[in-house]
Design a protein around this motif. Structure first.
Motif, PDB file in Angstrom:
ATOM      1  N   VAL A  41       0.336 -20.364   0.236  1.00 41.61           N
ATOM      2  CA  VAL A  41       1.378 -20.626   0.875  1.00 41.61           C
ATOM      3  C   VAL A  41       1.958 -22.023   0.990  1.00 41.61           C
ATOM      4  O   VAL A  41       0.933 -22.633   1.119  1.00 41.61           O
ATOM      5  CB  VAL A  41       1.458 -20.047   2.459  1.00 41.61           C
ATOM      6  CG1 VAL A  41       2.655 -20.265   3.109  1.00 41.61           C
ATOM      7  CG2 VAL A  41       0.924 -18.845   2.525  1.00 41.61           C
ATOM      8  N   ILE A  42       3.163 -22.308   0.453  1.00 45.20           N
ATOM      9  CA  ILE A  42       3.748 -23.744   0.272  1.00 45.20           C
ATOM     10  C   ILE A  42       4.946 -23.501   1.230  1.00 45.20           C
ATOM     11  O   ILE A  42       5.986 -23.060   1.006  1.00 45.20           O
ATOM     12  CB  ILE A  42       4.031 -24.072  -1.104  1.00 45.20           C
ATOM     13  CG1 ILE A  42       2.670 -23.908  -1.974  1.00 45.20           C
ATOM     14  CG2 ILE A  42       4.599 -25.345  -1.317  1.00 45.20           C
ATOM     15  CD1 ILE A  42       2.970 -23.724  -3.483  1.00 45.20           C
ATOM     16  N   LEU A  43       5.213 -24.640   2.162  1.00 43.08           N
ATOM     17  CA  LEU A  43       6.160 -24.646   3.076  1.00 43.08           C
ATOM     18  C   LEU A  43       6.622 -26.343   3.388  1.00 43.08           C
ATOM     19  O   LEU A  43       5.607 -27.108   3.041  1.00 43.08           O
ATOM     20  CB  LEU A  43       5.686 -24.232   4.611  1.00 43.08           C
ATOM     21  CG  LEU A  43       5.630 -22.797   4.813  1.00 43.08           C
ATOM     22  CD1 LEU A  43       4.688 -22.668   5.771  1.00 43.08           C
ATOM     23  CD2 LEU A  43       6.783 -22.244   4.875  1.00 43.08           C
ATOM     24  N   PRO A  44       7.831 -26.035   3.707  1.00 41.42           N
ATOM     25  CA  PRO A  44       8.195 -27.755   4.061  1.00 41.42           C
ATOM     26  C   PRO A  44       7.224 -28.267   5.153  1.00 41.42           C
ATOM     27  O   PRO A  44       6.872 -27.568   6.079  1.00 41.42           O
ATOM     28  CB  PRO A  44       9.742 -27.622   4.661  1.00 41.42           C
ATOM     29  CG  PRO A  44       9.815 -26.339   4.010  1.00 41.42           C
ATOM     30  CD  PRO A  44       8.747 -25.327   3.962  1.00 41.42           C
ATOM     31  N   SER A  45       6.931 -29.508   5.224  1.00 42.73           N
ATOM     32  CA  SER A  45       6.301 -30.273   6.257  1.00 42.73           C
ATOM     33  C   SER A  45       6.721 -29.799   7.667  1.00 42.73           C
ATOM     34  O   SER A  45       5.771 -29.832   8.574  1.00 42.73           O
ATOM     35  CB  SER A  45       6.269 -31.778   6.295  1.00 42.73           C
ATOM     36  OG  SER A  45       7.773 -32.230   6.136  1.00 42.73           O
ATOM     37  N   PHE A 117      -1.100 -24.251   1.495  1.00 40.49           N
ATOM     38  CA  PHE A 117      -2.192 -23.954   2.320  1.00 40.49           C
ATOM     39  C   PHE A 117      -2.878 -22.821   1.425  1.00 40.49           C
ATOM     40  O   PHE A 117      -2.120 -22.202   0.803  1.00 40.49           O
ATOM     41  CB  PHE A 117      -1.852 -23.169   3.533  1.00 40.49           C
ATOM     42  CG  PHE A 117      -0.877 -24.012   4.527  1.00 40.49           C
ATOM     43  CD1 PHE A 117      -1.603 -24.555   5.586  1.00 40.49           C
ATOM     44  CD2 PHE A 117       0.252 -24.527   4.651  1.00 40.49           C
ATOM     45  CE1 PHE A 117      -1.040 -25.537   6.567  1.00 40.49           C
ATOM     46  CE2 PHE A 117       0.836 -25.260   5.168  1.00 40.49           C
ATOM     47  CZ  PHE A 117       0.079 -25.847   6.489  1.00 40.49           C
ATOM     48  N   ALA A 118      -4.198 -22.992   1.164  1.00 39.72           N
ATOM     49  CA  ALA A 118      -4.855 -22.210   0.470  1.00 39.72           C
ATOM     50  C   ALA A 118      -5.806 -21.279   1.475  1.00 39.72           C
ATOM     51  O   ALA A 118      -6.466 -21.838   2.098  1.00 39.72           O
ATOM     52  CB  ALA A 118      -5.863 -22.817  -0.331  1.00 39.72           C
ATOM     53  N   ALA A 240      10.324 -13.953  10.022  1.00 39.98           N
ATOM     54  CA  ALA A 240      10.659 -15.177  10.600  1.00 39.98           C
ATOM     55  C   ALA A 240      11.778 -15.968   9.759  1.00 39.98           C
ATOM     56  O   ALA A 240      12.527 -16.633  10.380  1.00 39.98           O
ATOM     57  CB  ALA A 240       9.338 -15.992  10.774  1.00 39.98           C
ATOM     58  N   LYS A 241      11.812 -15.798   8.484  1.00 43.70           N
ATOM     59  CA  LYS A 241      12.964 -16.148   7.621  1.00 43.70           C
ATOM     60  C   LYS A 241      13.054 -17.673   7.669  1.00 43.70           C
ATOM     61  O   LYS A 241      14.124 -18.251   8.030  1.00 43.70           O
ATOM     62  CB  LYS A 241      14.357 -15.322   8.248  1.00 43.70           C
ATOM     63  CG  LYS A 241      14.299 -14.049   8.136  1.00 43.70           C
ATOM     64  CD  LYS A 241      15.777 -13.457   8.411  1.00 43.70           C
ATOM     65  CE  LYS A 241      15.775 -11.819   8.628  1.00 43.70           C
ATOM     66  NZ  LYS A 241      15.150 -11.236   7.536  1.00 43.70           N
ATOM     67  N   PRO A 242      12.053 -18.155   7.471  1.00 44.05           N
ATOM     68  CA  PRO A 242      12.188 -19.773   7.243  1.00 44.05           C
ATOM     69  C   PRO A 242      13.166 -20.101   5.987  1.00 44.05           C
ATOM     70  O   PRO A 242      13.145 -19.362   4.968  1.00 44.05           O
ATOM     71  CB  PRO A 242      10.748 -20.161   6.774  1.00 44.05           C
ATOM     72  CG  PRO A 242      10.005 -18.996   6.161  1.00 44.05           C
ATOM     73  CD  PRO A 242      10.888 -17.714   7.036  1.00 44.05           C
ATOM     74  N   PRO A 243      13.825 -21.197   6.110  1.00 44.92           N
ATOM     75  CA  PRO A 243      14.887 -21.530   5.028  1.00 44.92           C
ATOM     76  C   PRO A 243      14.233 -21.657   3.458  1.00 44.92           C
ATOM     77  O   PRO A 243      14.897 -21.107   2.637  1.00 44.92           O
ATOM     78  CB  PRO A 243      15.083 -22.965   5.304  1.00 44.92           C
ATOM     79  CG  PRO A 243      14.885 -23.153   6.989  1.00 44.92           C
ATOM     80  CD  PRO A 243      13.668 -22.182   7.226  1.00 44.92           C
ATOM     81  N   PHE A 244      12.883 -21.892   3.464  1.00 51.57           N
ATOM     82  CA  PHE A 244      12.103 -22.199   2.080  1.00 51.57           C
ATOM     83  C   PHE A 244      10.806 -21.936   2.266  1.00 51.57           C
ATOM     84  O   PHE A 244      10.130 -22.383   3.101  1.00 51.57           O
ATOM     85  CB  PHE A 244      12.509 -23.285   1.363  1.00 51.57           C
ATOM     86  CG  PHE A 244      12.044 -23.604   0.189  1.00 51.57           C
ATOM     87  CD1 PHE A 244      12.603 -22.902  -0.918  1.00 51.57           C
ATOM     88  CD2 PHE A 244      10.992 -24.280  -0.110  1.00 51.57           C
ATOM     89  CE1 PHE A 244      12.050 -23.094  -2.357  1.00 51.57           C
ATOM     90  CE2 PHE A 244      10.589 -24.354  -1.439  1.00 51.57           C
ATOM     91  CZ  PHE A 244      10.914 -23.859  -2.597  1.00 51.57           C
ATOM     92  N   CYS A 245      10.291 -21.191   1.328  1.00 49.14           N
ATOM     93  CA  CYS A 245       8.890 -20.963   1.252  1.00 49.14           C
ATOM     94  C   CYS A 245       8.613 -20.645  -0.289  1.00 49.14           C
ATOM     95  O   CYS A 245       9.181 -19.827  -0.865  1.00 49.14           O
ATOM     96  CB  CYS A 245       8.441 -19.979   2.234  1.00 49.14           C
ATOM     97  SG  CYS A 245       6.641 -19.523   2.163  1.00 49.14           S
ATOM     98  N   ILE A 246       7.203 -21.139  -0.457  1.00 48.93           N
ATOM     99  CA  ILE A 246       6.707 -20.430  -2.056  1.00 48.93           C
ATOM    100  C   ILE A 246       5.371 -19.702  -1.707  1.00 48.93           C
ATOM    101  O   ILE A 246       4.423 -20.451  -0.920  1.00 48.93           O
ATOM    102  CB  ILE A 246       6.513 -21.614  -3.114  1.00 48.93           C
ATOM    103  CG1 ILE A 246       8.042 -22.363  -3.196  1.00 48.93           C
ATOM    104  CG2 ILE A 246       5.885 -21.043  -4.405  1.00 48.93           C
ATOM    105  CD1 ILE A 246       7.754 -23.658  -4.051  1.00 48.93           C
TER     106      ILE A 246
END
Length: 266
Positions: A41-45, A117-118, A240-246
């Motif tokens: 999971v990769i998210l903005p800080s 995050f792994a 939750a619909k965060p603006p951006f996520c990988i």
């Protein structure tokens, strides 16, 4: 596209090199069985603190193994040569909770604000189950594991909330008992099952139609056995619909240099 039954590698680093080169973009079930695999999971800080607390509150679906520094695409605790921008066979790009793109390289999306995050993955405990003589149908049939959204709700953290996702493996009762004994000892890769038997009791309407992965038959005399799954964060992203996520594409994991036998046991 390669499949995990047609190619073997001598070391996890060799598998990552193949993934990085684009010659392997299939699911990783059954690939490099001795090595720990991770959900990503990769998210903005700005969301990293919420997601860290989410993992702490939901350790069954989200057993946290490593966290990067913002903007750093490396995870040295998991492997010295890991580059998270290239070393996952398939990625999902999410915007406002909607899956917008699938790709095999995320250089175009990377920036200095992203935190990786792994999370532990059930593919890691499959090695122990197979060594114990427990047959896994999806591995035998060269398929991705079947995964389902449930009505089991996770514990929210900040803006993050949503249902738990589970992976399912059909087993005879005796094998299910043994699987509980084996997996309960490795909480770092989801631990013991969260449910056995009637899928309707956890909100699964059609066991023949998984939300992610591939369907497998449940034969007479077998029980569906359900483990918490690291695809749960993707269901949370949808809710939750965060603006951006990988994220990784379900079943397409990061293969690390850690050995399953070295995971913490209890």
């Amino acid at each position: 596209m390669q499949t995990s039954s047609t190619t073997s590698f001598s070391h996890a680093g060799d598998a990552r090199q193949s993934i990085r080169a684009g010659s392997w973009n299939a699911h990783t079930s059954g690939l490099m069985p001795p090595y720990v695999q991770c959900n990503i999971v990769i998210l903005p800080s700005a969301l990293a603190s919420d997601f860290l607390r989410f993992c702490q509150r939901n350790p069954k679906p989200c057993p946290l193994l490593a966290v990067s520094e913002p903007g750093v695409p490396f995870l040295p605790d998991l492997g010295l040569d890991i580059d998270i921008r290239t070393d996952v066979p398939r990625y999902h790009i999410w915007r406002n909770g909607i899956l917008q793109q699938e790709c095999t390289d995320i250089h175009a999306f990377w920036n200095d604000d992203l935190v990786t995050f792994a999370l532990g993955c059930s593919f890691s405990f499959e090695h122990a189950l197979i060594e114990a003589g427990i047959s896994l149908r999806h591995v035998n049939e060269r398929k991705n594991v079947a995964m389902f959204k449930t009505d089991i709700m996770t514990t929210p953290a900040g803006s993050l909330h949503g249902p738990m996702v589970v992976s399912m493996r059909p087993m005879r009762a005796a094998d299910a008992i043994r699987a509980i004994q084996i997996t309960s000892r490795v909480p770092a890769v989801h631990g013991a099952p969260v449910h056995i038997g009637d899928p309707a009791l956890i909100g699964i309407a059609d066991i023949a139609t998984p939300d992610f992965g591939d369907a497998v038959d449940i034969l007479p005399g077998e029980l569906p056995v359900f483990w918490a799954c690291g695809v749960t964060p993707q269901a949370v992203v949808m809710a939750a619909k965060p603006p951006f996520c990988i994220t990784h594409a379900p079943g397409h994991m990061l293969v690390t240099d850690l050995l399953n036998k070295d995971l913490p046991f209890r």
